[in-house]
Scaffold this motif. Structure first.
Motif, mmCIF file in Angstrom:
data_model
loop_
_atom_site.group_PDB
_atom_site.id
_atom_site.type_symbol
_atom_site.label_atom_id
_atom_site.label_comp_id
_atom_site.label_asym_id
_atom_site.label_seq_id
_atom_site.Cartn_x
_atom_site.Cartn_y
_atom_site.Cartn_z
ATOM 1 N N CYS A 82 -10.546 -3.164 59.760
ATOM 2 C CA CYS A 82 -9.190 -2.666 59.920
ATOM 3 C C CYS A 82 -8.643 -3.162 61.254
ATOM 4 N N CYS A 131 -8.637 1.994 65.358
ATOM 5 C CA CYS A 131 -9.420 2.379 64.194
ATOM 6 C C CYS A 131 -10.901 2.013 64.318
ATOM 7 N N TRP A 154 -12.688 0.821 61.723
ATOM 8 C CA TRP A 154 -13.302 0.898 60.392
ATOM 9 C C TRP A 154 -13.714 -0.503 59.929
ATOM 10 N N ALA A 210 -16.005 -2.683 56.566
ATOM 11 C CA ALA A 210 -16.671 -2.687 55.260
ATOM 12 C C ALA A 210 -17.565 -3.913 55.186
ATOM 13 N N ASP A 237 -12.585 -0.868 48.869
ATOM 14 C CA ASP A 237 -12.802 -0.102 50.101
ATOM 15 C C ASP A 237 -11.593 -0.214 51.037
ATOM 16 N N CYS A 238 -11.019 -1.409 51.161
ATOM 17 C CA CYS A 238 -9.823 -1.594 52.005
ATOM 18 C C CYS A 238 -8.647 -0.784 51.457
ATOM 19 N N SER A 244 -8.781 1.875 49.591
ATOM 20 C CA SER A 244 -9.077 3.292 49.803
ATOM 21 C C SER A 244 -8.817 3.692 51.255
ATOM 22 N N HIS A 245 -9.189 2.831 52.187
ATOM 23 C CA HIS A 245 -8.941 3.097 53.603
ATOM 24 C C HIS A 245 -7.435 3.204 53.870
ATOM 25 N N THR A 246 -6.660 2.304 53.269
ATOM 26 C CA THR A 246 -5.201 2.376 53.433
ATOM 27 C C THR A 246 -4.667 3.684 52.867
ATOM 28 N N ARG A 279 -6.179 6.557 52.668
ATOM 29 C CA ARG A 279 -6.559 7.673 53.535
ATOM 30 C C ARG A 279 -5.839 7.660 54.880
ATOM 31 N N THR A 280 -5.583 6.456 55.426
ATOM 32 C CA THR A 280 -5.108 6.361 56.809
ATOM 33 C C THR A 280 -3.706 5.783 56.963
#
Length: 75
Positions: free
Chosen positions: A26, A31, A33, A35, A47-48, A50-52, A54-55
């Motif tokens: 990220c 951050c 973060w 993966a 995963d990217c 999902s991170h977007t 959440r954040t």
């Protein structure tokens, strides 16, 4: 003394016995973060995303790595 130069055309491909790995990081300033690295490119993409979700962080540096094979082309 003489020098002979011979030019040969080559190609480069991913090695058939190797695998591609991918990782992501990220780029949000605070951050950190990450993966991967894993062989499943689609997994890192999910995963990217999902991170977007959440954040709200939308920007990532992705790194693809493979083993390259260089070989001459033709006779």
């Amino acid at each position: 003394m003489s020098t002979v130069l011979r030019f040969v055309t080559h190609r480069i491909i991913s090695h058939p016995a190797g695998e591609v790995t991918v990782s992501a990081q990220c780029l949000d300033a605070d951050c950190g973060w990450t993966a991967g690295p894993v062989a499943d490119v689609a997994r890192v993409d999910v995963d990217c995303m999902s991170h977007t979700g959440r954040t709200g962080h939308p920007t990532f540096a992705r790194k693809y790595e493979d083993v390259a094979l260089v070989s001459p082309v033709g006779p």
